[in-house]
Design an enzyme around this catalytic site. Sequence first.
Site, PDB file in Angstrom:
ATOM      1  N   GLY A 170       5.780  12.201  -5.861  1.00  0.00           N
ATOM      2  CA  GLY A 170       6.507  11.655  -7.011  1.00  0.00           C
ATOM      3  C   GLY A 170       6.701  10.152  -6.910  1.00  0.00           C
ATOM      4  CG  ASP A 171       9.215   8.184  -3.982  1.00  0.00           C
ATOM      5  OD1 ASP A 171       9.912   8.081  -4.997  1.00  0.00           O
ATOM      6  OD2 ASP A 171       9.686   8.454  -2.871  1.00  0.00           O
ATOM      7  CG  LEU A 172       3.097   8.141  -2.711  1.00  0.00           C
ATOM      8  CD1 LEU A 172       2.211   8.999  -1.833  1.00  0.00           C
ATOM      9  CD2 LEU A 172       3.231   6.736  -2.129  1.00  0.00           C
ATOM     10  N   GLY A 175       4.757   4.721  -8.337  1.00  0.00           N
ATOM     11  CA  GLY A 175       4.279   3.416  -7.890  1.00  0.00           C
ATOM     12  C   GLY A 175       2.972   3.019  -8.540  1.00  0.00           C
TER      13      GLY A 175
END
Length: 400
Positions: A170-172, A175
């Site tokens: 989810g973070d990547l 990003g």
Amino acid sequence: MTSRPQLLQDVRIIDLSTVIAAPFASTLCSDLGADVIKIELPNGSDALRGLAPTTPDHALYWKTVNRGKKGITLDVRNPKGKEIFLKILKDTDVLVENFRTGTLDRWGLDLKTLLKANPNLLVLRLTGFGQTGPYAERPGFARIFEAMSGLTNLIGTSESGPQHPNLPIGDLVAGLFGAFSIASSIASLRRDPSQGGFEIDLSATEALFRLLDPLAVEYEFLGINRKHEGNRASYTAPSNMYQTKDGKWVTLVASSDAIFKRLCNAINKSEWIDDPRFTNNPQRCKNVIELDNGIAGWFQNNTYQQVEITLNESDIPYTKVYDIEDVLKDPQVKARQGIIRLNDAELGSIPAPCAVPRIPEILDIPIKTGPKTGEDNQSFYTALGFSEEEINRLKNEKVI
């Protein structure tokens, strides 16, 4: 052959964000030539410094996620720190932040104040749910975005229930959208500088949901609420993971009619070619269990070496499921130098994925690991016009 300049050369980014999602956005820009200055609090308390992988002495994830950046410290909550921060922004193209909605406003750094300091500033705000709506001020982490977007519901089996990947996808993904947003906004502003700077409102949950293109229309028109199906795809067949006689896991996709016919001949199931249950993809999806059982039986009776020879000869898309050791040994990865070495003052060098994409005329430049806390304070603040005495005083007052 003449070399091209780096794609984001002359773009200056101030990265005020923490942990992974927004820092990854600015790192992707750094990979393509942007000058990225990472700002930490003077105590170096970013949670990423304690996130695995670590050694007793080194924050390895920090070194990779924040690669290619300069590192300074500054407490922007401090009145003097705020004053310095606004001075820094005067010569900045993009500010990246990921605090909860309203946090910078409470520190006296609202959008109006930021744009007063630099009328052409682009401000990327990457949050869990965006700047508006009832969830705007909620905290968020990768697994929250994954679950609320609907992605987690597609992973797992009926026995396991929904599952998260063992990596903050989810973070990547957020990003990636962040880097795309920065590049797009820079292109827009350079096309029409008169529009001035603006805010980029990026919701990590929306970024994840954006990947799930067909789910809403599938639900509205067909009444299908897609769930976790293990490794079997519910939208195309055959497309699943199978285990060989010697215990290797192989993923195979033969969803087009032409490839399916080649697969039938390869695994001695030529009778399937004219079987009405398998004549096209919709029919194969309806009868996928019979199909999968037959394919799985063939895999179970053959070693991986036999599978590899047969599927290569028949031009069937497949691969053994790689672990990181397989990735590092793969001849394609080696041929394209898919793993590079990051220069590190403490460890000499560490391995990391290459910059993406590749532009053949652009020369590769060495990339260093993420900076130590305040690593570039002296050179940065000197260039900003502070004397050595002033820099020491700011340190003593814990402004930097």
